[in-house]
Design an enzyme around this catalytic site. Structure first.
Site, PDB file in Angstrom:
ATOM      1  N   HIS A   1       3.192   6.872  -6.858  1.00 23.93           N
ATOM      2  CA  HIS A   1       2.472   8.091  -7.241  1.00 23.93           C
ATOM      3  C   HIS A   1       3.407   9.303  -7.142  1.00 23.93           C
ATOM      4  CE1 HIS A   1      -1.826  10.088  -6.790  1.00 23.93           C
ATOM      5  NE2 HIS A   1      -1.289  10.306  -7.967  1.00 23.93           N
TER       6      HIS A   1
ATOM      7  N   HIS B   1       1.679   4.657  -2.824  1.00 21.82           N
ATOM      8  CA  HIS B   1       1.844   6.113  -2.671  1.00 21.82           C
ATOM      9  C   HIS B   1       3.215   6.537  -3.206  1.00 21.82           C
ATOM     10  CE1 HIS B   1      -1.725   6.872  -0.292  1.00 21.82           C
ATOM     11  NE2 HIS B   1      -1.345   6.104   0.704  1.00 21.82           N
TER      12      HIS B   1
ATOM     13  N   HIS C   1       0.833  -1.210   0.000  1.00 24.91           N
ATOM     14  CA  HIS C   1       0.000   0.000   0.000  1.00 24.91           C
ATOM     15  C   HIS C   1       0.871   1.265   0.000  1.00 24.91           C
ATOM     16  CE1 HIS C   1      -3.459   2.581   1.249  1.00 24.91           C
ATOM     17  NE2 HIS C   1      -2.477   3.279   1.776  1.00 24.91           N
ATOM     18  N   GLU C   2       1.765   1.347   0.961  1.00 21.93           N
ATOM     19  CA  GLU C   2       2.576   2.565   1.060  1.00 21.93           C
ATOM     20  C   GLU C   2       3.447   2.741  -0.176  1.00 21.93           C
ATOM     21  OE1 GLU C   2       1.770   4.715   3.107  1.00 21.93           O
ATOM     22  OE2 GLU C   2       0.542   3.439   4.389  1.00 21.93           O
TER      23      GLU C   2
HETATM   24 ZN   LIG Z   1      -2.471   5.337   2.288  1.00 23.65          ZN
END
Ligand SMILES: [Zn+2]
Length: 709
Positions: A504, A501, A497-498
């Site tokens: 991104h 980011h 998940h991290e």
């Molecule tokens: Zn998050």
């Protein structure tokens, strides 16, 4: 989550990282490593040279210089142009952005009493600084003049969007208020900043102070011998030699609850977790909560909104309270009904064991593991030997990024770090050119905020010629020296998940810093990170990293199948605990100043009841008094954003599956249409450009078992 900077003053202004265009800092910063951009690769921070005492002078000088720059723009004799006004603002505040970014990140990841004190001192000053810019009438007049004739300026799409963005930022910050109301707003902003800092610091201190203390090893039965040894060591370090100290994490639920066989001990742990911030004492947050809710409501009123949530949501893809309330209330009923069904399953196990009690919040995880073991013949701990941290990171997270986007990673040990456990990687694009620097800070520490988050030390911008330096922060318990770091399934998912980011941030390919990477609406920012979680269990990725840390054997196929089968299990609980926290967050922020209650826990209980989510065995994921998302600033009136983003995420996962999954062509499309675009366009346009249509909700309902089937 992504962690916003301590107070996003400079970042909200989209300010700069360039050291070339701006005034030189005064002699006050002689010898201060923050004075100029780091000379390390990609302006990576010189952590070895930065000392606590460097921050305050750099903050003060950073604010002074930016105000000077802003004054020059506002008082310019030249007619306003896009370049001399908007671009000039984008370039302003380089020093302040630098110090604020480094400080905010370190204060989150590696704080101490000194940094906490600086945070308390600087928060209201930075709020005042932001007001001095956004409430500068001459500056706003120039922005408005440009905005009013924006269609005649022949700007490219990103530039026109930037102009609109600045205009919106000014209006939302109060630029249209009377002079008297501007003064009122400034005072409220200062109050909010101060209170949020107090709230955050109370949460961390209370969490550190709230561990479970027991006298005997037997009371911790069920926990692994290593974990019990660690509890003994933790007690000793706290001056309680001979006792056992089990630390708590920041959510209501506590990991040891799944293991502790002694029900009384479980109840003690659950009770102390739920009481955090509301049982009196130095770190009680009840008064702080009421003051924050009131100040935010007053701010919204002053700006002409019904309540703070209405103000906050207007700038999100959800747009208004009605649409958020609709989504949450539609899901609440099926979620709670699923949770009740799950509770009945758990109760059956208790009854079969002749337990003689009704399942409570303290029992949920313990009996869930039992039911899971029965139903899937599967114990979460069986997985851990296959999830060794370095393997997960390099052969899982990095491997997926290589297959999808062609990225490669090379660890480097020459750059300074703020803690010896922090690792640094150069990130290369498929063509061999360096794209970014990635910092992995994976272990829990008592001086680190709870949870997991990503942040950036340097944001990409072609205007400033900068590339990303991004960091991921997790809170994985550090094993004793010589032991491997074995992750839970949830921790593996969090790592993916991290990193979503991080992608991104790293893929950002924009001109203006205001739009860099994760500078998108809050209810959109969790979308790419959630998508990246899908690769954790993608067979080709999983088989590449899920290998036994001792033998190197792959995770057995049946264990893998059980992992996947069990993914829908306990969704009633997970959805309900999340929804009740989201609903609380909305309730607190959908109040007018006159409606602010006096009894925090009473209001909380009534709100859960009103919403039909008052099911005691499933407490909210965060209760009000330790709900940092809601009261520290980052996700206030915005905790729903995870679910909102998940709608886009689930629909995107379907797209990847429809198109053949883990392939360069898919990754490249997602990158080109979405991940590289930052905030340069309306977020839903980006989604439509990627997906070819509007999002649909069915994949989300299906995933969470909310279809009523
Ligand atoms: Zn998050």
């Amino acid at each position: 989550m992504t962690r916003p900077h301590m107070l996003v003053v400079a970042a909200a202004l989209g300010v700069a990282f360039s050291q070339t265009v701006l005034a030189v800092p005064a002699a006050a910063l002689a010898g201060n490593p923050l004075a100029t951009a780091s000379t390390l690769p990609f302006h990576y921070p010189a952590f070895d040279k930065i000392k606590d005492e460097h921050f305050i002078p750099a903050f003060n000088e950073g604010m002074r210089i930016q105000l000077k720059e802003i004054d020059a723009i506002a008082n310019s004799k030249a007619a306003p142009s896009f370049d001399n006004t908007i671009v000039a603002m984008e370039k302003s505040g380089a020093l302040l952005t630098r110090v604020q970014t480094i400080f905010g990140n370190l204060q989150g990841a590696n704080t101490n009493d000194k940094l906490d004190a600086i945070d308390s001192e600087m928060s209201p000053k930075l709020a005042a600084h932001a007001d001095a810019i956004y409430l500068n009438a001459k500056l706003y007049a120039r922005v408005k003049a440009l905005y009013d004739k924006r269609t005649t300026l022949k700007l490219d799409a990103e530039s026109e969007h930037l102009l609109e963005r600045y205009h919106t930022d000014f209006v939302r910050a109060g630029a249209n208020l009377s002079a008297a109301d501007k003064e009122k707003l400034k005072a409220i902003n200062g109050t909010i900043a101060k209170l949020q800092t107090t709230f955050t610091q109370n949460v961390l201190k209370e969490t550190n102070a709230s561990g479970l203390v027991v006298d005997t090893r037997e009371e911790l039965a069920g926990m692994s011998p290593a974990a019990i040894d660690a509890a003994a060591a933790a007690a000793k370090a706290k001056g309680m030699d001979g006792k056992f100290f089990v630390a708590v994490v920041n959510t209501s639920g506590q990991p040891p609850l799944a293991e502790l066989t002694n029900r009384a001990v479980r109840e003690k742990l659950m009770a102390l977790s739920l009481a955090r911030g509301s049982h009196g004492g130095e770190f009680d947050n009840r008064e702080v909560v009421l003051k924050i809710a009131k100040a935010r409501a007053e701010k919204a009123t002053l700006l002409g909104y019904e309540n703070f949530a209405a103000y906050s949501l207007e700038d999100q893809t959800a747009h208004d309270t009605a649409s958020v309330n609709k989504l949450l209330s539609e899901l609440a009923k099926p979620a709670v009904s699923n949770a009740r069904k799950e509770a009945a399953d758990l109760q059956a196990v208790v009854d079969a064991d002749k337990g003689g009690f009704k399942i409570g919040a303290a029992d949920w995880a313990f009996y869930t593991d039992k039911v899971r073991a029965q139903r899937f013949a599967f114990d979460e701990n069986q997985l851990k030997p296959y999830f060794e941290l370095n393997n997960v990171l390099t052969n899982g997270v990095f491997y997926a990024a290589n297959k999808l986007y062609g990225l490669s990673f090379k660890e480097r040990k020459d750059l300074p770090v703020y803690n010896p456990d922090v690792r640094v990687f150069d990130v290369f694009d498929a063509d061999g050119k360096q794209l970014a620097i990635f910092i992995a800070d994976m272990y829990a520490r008592s001086n680190k905020q709870g949870g997991a988050w990503m942040n950036e030390y340097i944001s990409q911008s072609s205007l400033l010629g900068t590339h990303s330096v991004v960091a991921n922060h997790l809170n994985i318990p550090k094993p004793p020296a010589g032991e491997p770091t074995l992750l839970t399934y949830d921790e593996v998912k969090t790592a993916f998940h991290e990193f979503g980011h991080a992608l991104h941030g790293m893929f950002s390919n924009v001109k203006y810093p205001r739009f860099s990477g994760t500078s998108v609406p809050r209810d959109f920012v969790e979308y790419p990170s959630q998508v990246n979680e899908m690769w954790a269990v993608w067979p080709e990725v999983l088989s590449n990293y899920a290998k036994h840390y001792k033998t190197g054997e792959p995770m057995p196929k049946e264990l893998l199948d059980k992992v996947i089968a069990s993914k829908k299990f306990n969704q009633g609980f997970l959805t309900t605990e999340y929804l009740s926290a989201s609903l609380l967050d909305q309730r607190w922020h959908q109040l007018t100043p006159a409606q602010i209650p006096t009894d925090v826990l009473g209001f909380e209980a009534q709100s859960l009841k009103d919403m039909g989510v008052d099911f005691a065995p499933v407490p909210p994921r965060y209760r009000t008094t330790y709900f940092s998302h809601s009261f520290s600033g980052g996700y206030s009136a915005g905790y729903y954003a995870y679910l909102w983003s998940e709608k886009l995420d689930a629909d995107t996962v379907e797209w990847f599956k429809e198109n053949g999954g883990l392939q360069r062509k898919n990754g490249d499309w997602f990158r080109a249409k979405l991940l590289s675009r930052g905030g340069t366009d309306d977020a839903m346009n980006l989604f439509r450009n990627f997906r070819g249509r509007d999002p649909v909700i069915e994949p989300l309902l299906e995933r969470r078992g909310l279809t009523g089937k």
